[in-house]
Design an enzyme around this catalytic site. Structure first.
Site, mmCIF file in Angstrom:
data_model
loop_
_atom_site.group_PDB
_atom_site.id
_atom_site.type_symbol
_atom_site.label_atom_id
_atom_site.label_comp_id
_atom_site.label_asym_id
_atom_site.label_seq_id
_atom_site.Cartn_x
_atom_site.Cartn_y
_atom_site.Cartn_z
ATOM 1 N N THR A 257 1.718 -1.329 7.328
ATOM 2 C CA THR A 257 2.487 -0.480 6.420
ATOM 3 C C THR A 257 2.574 0.934 6.951
ATOM 4 O O THR A 257 1.696 1.396 7.682
ATOM 5 C CB THR A 257 1.832 -0.350 5.024
ATOM 6 O OG1 THR A 257 0.545 0.250 5.180
ATOM 7 C CG2 THR A 257 1.743 -1.644 4.295
ATOM 8 N N ASP A 258 3.638 1.633 6.565
ATOM 9 C CA ASP A 258 3.531 3.077 6.583
ATOM 10 C C ASP A 258 2.500 3.435 5.522
ATOM 11 O O ASP A 258 2.247 2.662 4.587
ATOM 12 C CB ASP A 258 4.884 3.738 6.304
ATOM 13 C CG ASP A 258 4.985 5.129 6.908
ATOM 14 O OD1 ASP A 258 3.928 5.761 7.116
ATOM 15 O OD2 ASP A 258 6.102 5.596 7.171
ATOM 16 N N TRP A 259 1.906 4.600 5.638
ATOM 17 C CA TRP A 259 0.735 4.923 4.808
ATOM 18 C C TRP A 259 1.128 5.027 3.335
ATOM 19 O O TRP A 259 1.882 5.908 2.941
ATOM 20 C CB TRP A 259 0.103 6.212 5.308
ATOM 21 C CG TRP A 259 -0.969 5.994 6.344
ATOM 22 C CD1 TRP A 259 -2.215 6.535 6.321
ATOM 23 C CD2 TRP A 259 -0.918 5.186 7.533
ATOM 24 N NE1 TRP A 259 -2.948 6.107 7.418
ATOM 25 C CE2 TRP A 259 -2.175 5.278 8.173
ATOM 26 C CE3 TRP A 259 0.051 4.370 8.107
ATOM 27 C CZ2 TRP A 259 -2.482 4.606 9.356
ATOM 28 C CZ3 TRP A 259 -0.246 3.705 9.284
ATOM 29 C CH2 TRP A 259 -1.489 3.817 9.891
ATOM 30 N N GLY A 261 2.713 2.491 1.857
ATOM 31 C CA GLY A 261 3.991 1.795 1.732
ATOM 32 C C GLY A 261 3.932 0.475 1.000
ATOM 33 O O GLY A 261 4.972 -0.144 0.767
#
Length: 726
Positions: A257-259, A261
Site C-alpha cells: 500500500t501507499d502509507w 492506503g
C-alpha cells in the site's frame, strides 16, 4: 553480522544460497517448504507493518524483517520507528539524484540504467530491501504537486525509461517499488477521489509504463495508489490488482500500500493487497497502543481467517509473494554490500542533471556565456540559493551536500564579477502547510532591479520550489502562473536590462507572460546534489544541452486537456472526477485540436544544429507480426559536438476510433562530433500500433494506411512516410 549469519543458516537449512533467473522454479519449491512451517499468525504478521518503514519477519525461523525507504531520487534520511520525525542519525546523508522529470528529459535509457544502479547501491548500503520508486504516473495537469517525481506525459517515454531504472536498482538485490498504481494524477483529494476513465485511456495512456515495469523490467514490488478507481480504492482493487496486474500481466511480486492506503479488511484480503503500510491506524486517523496490530491486514484479518470467513489460501498467496520478495532481497546472500556517496554516484547524478536540462529559447545566442570573459553577471532569484533536496513530501532527501546554482556559477565563472539579489522570497519548507515569507517583497524587488541595472548579463533563477502548493506531495498548485510575484519581478528586470536569461527550476510547466522580454530560457528541474555544477556546465558551454521536454508546456491552463473540460475533469467534485479527454493527453490533445503549445513535447534546443535526412523504412507494407525498420541519417552541421533525439510518431488516418493525430512510437539519441553524421535505426513492432478495443477487451491493429512522422519534437517533423498494414 548476526542477522546475516541467521539468514545464512535458514538458507542452508532449506538448501539454497543464491537466487538467479535460472532457478526460479527451485525458488518456488523453497517457498513452499518455508510456507509449510509458518503458523497462521506468522503469515498474517508478514502482511502488515511493524514500524513506519518495516514489516516483520519470522524470528523463530530466522526470516528477516523487510526494510523500506522512500525514493526514487535517493534514499531518504532515517525515520523514527513509530513517528515521522527524523532519527537524527549522523551516517544517513546520501547522494541526491535529479528528479525523474530530469531523467525523462534526457531521453537516454542508458543513463536511466546508470541512475538505477547508483541509487540501488546507495539503498543497499543503507540496508534497505525495498526502494519506494520510481514513479510513472502520467503528467495530466501542470497543477499536480507531484509531477516532478514522474516521467512525463507520454506512456512510451515513461515505459522505455522506467525499465532500465528498475533493472539497475534490482541488480543490487534491492526491490524497486513502482508507484502509484494507478491513476494517481493529482494530489487534490488523492485519498478518496474516484477516477472515472475509459478502458481505452486506461490501457493506452495510464497503464503502459506499469505494464512495461512488470513484463520487461521484472519489477519485484508495486505500490498501490491512494485514489479510487470505479468505486474501489486502488490499494485493494479487484480490476487493477487481481485482474490486470496479477492475472493478465502475471506479476509474481508483492503489492504494497501507499502509507494508509488500505481502507477495508475484506477488500484488502481479497482484492490483491499483500503488505499494508501506514501512518496511524485505519486510514491516517490516530495513534493507539500496538497500533500495527489494528491494521486491516493484522488482527481483523486473522479473525476472519480463523472464523473461516476468508480461506487460508488467501493469506498463503500473500505469504508466498512476500517470501519471494525476501528471497530476492534480504535472503539473497549473494547480493553486494552496496556503496554510498562515492565519486561514481556523483558523476552519474551530474551527468543526468546536465543532460536533462532543456534549452527552450536562445535569441541572439545568449547562451552559452563565455566563462573567460570579464563580465558583470547579476544572479537574481531565490532559487539561485534555495536548497531543493529538502521539502516536497516523501521524496525529501538528506543530501551529503547540495551545490546551489549561485555556487556553481561562482565556481565556473571565476573571471566574472558575480552579484546576487534574492528578488523574491517564499516561506520556509513545510509539508502540508504554507508558511509566508518574513521578507518584504517590495524591498527585495527594488534591490534586484538595482543589482540588474548595470550588469552585462542577468541570470534569473526562478520557478517553483518544494513547498506546499508548489512541487510537493499532499497538495496541488493553486494556479499556473509563477508564484511570489515573479512575473512582476521579471517585468521590472526587463525594464532596466534587456540581456536576461531565465533558468526555471521546477518539475512543472508554468505560464510565461514575460517570454518575449527575455533572450534565453532553460528548464532546469530539480537536479540534486550537483545541481549548481550541472547548470554551470550547460550555461558555460562545457556541456551542450540535449534535453527534450517530457511534457507539453501549454500557453494557458485552459489549453491543457484536463482543464479544458472544466472542474468535473479536474479536480472533480471531491467525490468523482471524469477524464473527459480520453486518450488525448498532452501533445495528443494539442496536435489533434490544433492548439499551439508554448513549448511542445520532445522539444529542446542545442548549441549546434542537426539535419535529419535520408529517412526511409525497409518496406512499405507490413503484417501484424512484422517489425517496421526505419533508418535516418543525422548530421551535426554546427561547430560544437552535441546530441540529438530522433523521434518517430505514428498516426492512423481515418481510424474507426478516435485517435490522436500522432503518437510517439520510437526514439533514439545520437551523439555526434561537429560536422559528422551517422545513420540511426529505430525499430517499431507493428503490434505496438494497436489500439485497445473495448468491445473485445483486447488490443487490435487496424489494417490500412498509417503515417510515420520523423522529427526532433512532436511539432517539428522533418519527413512523413506512408506505410500499410495488411
Amino acid at each position: 553480522m548476526k542477522s546475516k549469519i541467521i539468514v545464512g543458516l535458514i538458507l542452508a537449512v532449506f538448501g539454497f544460497n543464491t537466487i538467479t533467473a535460472q532457478n526460479m522454479s527451485e525458488m518456488d519449491k523453497k517457498i513452499e517448504k518455508i510456507l509449510s512451517q509458518l503458523t497462521l499468525e506468522e503469515k498474517v504478521a508478514m502482511c502488515h507493518a511493524q514500524s513506519k518503514f518495516s514489516s516483520p519477519g519470522v524470528p523463530r525461523l530466522g526470516i528477516p524483517e523487510i526494510w523500506m525507504s522512500d525514493g526514487p531520487h535517493g534514499v531518504r534520511g532515517e525515520i523514527n520507528w513509530d513517528n515521522w520525525g527524523y532519527a537524527n542519525w549522523t551516517n544517513d546523508s546520501i547522494t541526491a539524484f535529479p528528479a525523474l522529470t530530469a531523467l525523462a528529459a534526457t531521453f537516454n535509457p542508458e543513463l536511466s540504467y546508470q541512475y538505477g544502479v547508483a541509487v540501488g547501491e546507495e539503498a543497499r548500503y543503507r540496508r534497505k530491501d525495498v526502494l519506494l520508486g520510481p514513479g510513472v504516473n502520467i503528467y495530466r495537469t501542470p497543477l499536480n504537486g507531484r509531477n516532478f517525481e514522474y516521467m512525463g506525459e507520454d506512456p512510451l517515454l515513461a515505459s522505455v525509461m522506467v525499465v532500465p531504472y528498475i533493472k539497475g536498482v534490482q541488480e543490487n538485490g534491492v526491490a524497486a517499488c513502482v508507484k502509484h498504481y494507478a491513476l494517481n494524477n493529482q494530489e487534490e483529494w488523492r485519498g478518496h477521489i474516484n477516477v472515472n476513465v475509459s478502458d481505452r485511456a486506461l490501457h493506452e495512456i495510464y497503464l503502459p509504463a506499469f505494464k512495461a515495469a512488470v513484463e520487461e523490467g521484472k519489477v519485484w514490488s508495486i505500490m498501490g495508489a491512494y485514489n479510487k478507481f470505479r468505486g474501489q480504492h486502488c490499494c485493494h482493487n479487484e480490476i487493477l490488482l487481481n485482474k490486470i496486474l496479477k492475472e493478465d500481466w502475471n506479476f509474481d511480486g508483492t503489492v504494497i500500500t501507499d502509507w494508509g492506503g488500505a481502507h477495508d479488511t475484506r477488500e484488502a484480503a481479497l482484492y490483491g493487497l499483500d503488505i499494508e503500510m501506514g501512518t496511524w491506524t485505519n486510514g491516517l486517523t490516530s495513534s493507539v497502543d500496538l497500533m500495527y496490530e489494528n491494521y486491516f491486514l493484522a488482527k481483523p484479518f486473522l479473525k476472519m481467517l480463523q472464523s473461516g470467513e476468508i480461506d487460508e489460501s488467501v493469506v498463503d498467496d500473500k505469504a508466498r509473494r512476500i517470501l519471494r520478495l525476501m528471497l530476492r532481497t534480504n535472503m539473497n546472500m549473494s547480493r553486494s554490500t552496496g556503496r554510498m556517496n562515492n565519486q561514481e554516484h556523483h558523476d552519474v547524478a551530474r551527468a543526468v542533471a546536465a543532460e536533462g536540462i532543456v534549452m527552450l529559447k536562445n535569441n541572439d545566442e545568449f547562451f552559452p556565456i563565455d566563462p573567460e570573459k570579464q563580465l558583470t553577471i547579476a544572479v537574481i532569484g531565490e532559487n539561485a540559493t534555495r536548497r531543493m533536496t529538502v521539502g516536497g513530501g516523501s521524496s525529501e532527501l538528506k543530501a551529503q551536500y547540495e551545490i546551489s546554482p549561485l555556487e556553481g556559477i561562482k565556481a565556473r565563472f571565476q573571471k566574472a564579477r558575480i552579484l546576487h539579489a534574492m528578488g523574491y522570497a517564499s516561506g520556509p519548507s513545510a509539508y502540508g502547510r504554507e508558511i509566508p515569507s518574513k521578507y518584504d517583497a517590495e524591498l527585495l524587488r527594488n534591490e534586484a532591479v538595482e543589482t540588474a541595472k548595470n550588469a552585462d548579463v542577468v541570470l534569473y533563477f526562478g520557478g517553483l520550489n518544494k513547498n506546499h502548493f508548489q512541487d510537493c506531495e499532499g497538495g496541488d498548485r493553486k494556479s499556473y502562473e509563477l508564484p511570489f510575484e515573479q512575473n512582476e519581478l521579471l517585468d521590472a528586470l526587463a525594464a532596466v536590462n534587456k540581456n536576461i536569461g531565465v533558468v526555471l527550476i521546477s518539475g512543472n510547466a508554468v505560464e510565461m507572460p514575460w517570454l518575449e522580454n527575455i533572450k534565453g530560457l532553460m528548464q532546469a528541474w530539480y537536479l540534486g546534489s550537483d545541481a549548481g555544477y550541472a547548470i554551470a556546465d550547460v550555461i558555460s558551454g562545457d556541456k551542450n544541452p540535449s534535453g527534450k521536454l517530457p511534457f507539453t508546456f501549454p500557453v494557458k491552463l485552459e489549453d491543457n486537456a484536463a482543464h479544458y473540460f472544466g472542474e468535473l475533469s479536474y479536480p472533480g467534485d471531491s467525490i468523482d472526477q471524469y477524464y473527459k479527454e480520453g486518450t488525448l493527453v498532452g501533445y495528443r490533445w494539442h496536435e489533434t485540436k490544433n492548439i499551439e503549445p508554448q513549448f511542445a513535447f520532445g522539444y529542446g534546443l542545442s548549441y549546434t544544429s542537426f539535419d535529419l535526412s535520408d529517412i526511409n523504412t525497409d518496406k512499405k507494407s507490413y503484417e501484424t507480426g512484422d517489425k517496421i525498420v526505419l533508418s535516418c541519417s543525422v548530421k551535426n552541421r554546427g561547430e560544437k559536438d552535441g546530441s540529438e533525439v530522433v523521434q518517430v510518431y505514428v498516426g492512423k488516418p481515418g481510424s474507426k476510433v478516435e485517435r490522436a493525430v500522432k503518437e510517439l512510437k520510437g526514439f533514439t539519441k545520437v551523439e555526434l562530433k561537429s560536422g559528422s553524421s551517422e545513420t540511426v535505426g529505430i525499430d517499431i513492432d507493428v503490434k505496438n500500433l494497436a489500439y485497445y478495443n473495448t468491445e473485445k477487451a483486447d488490443w487490435e491493429v487496424e489494417k490500412g494506411e498509417y503515417i510515420l512522422y520523423v522529427g526532433n519534437a512532436s511539432n517539428q517533423i522533418s519527413k512523413k512516410l506512408k506505410i500499410r498494414i495488411d
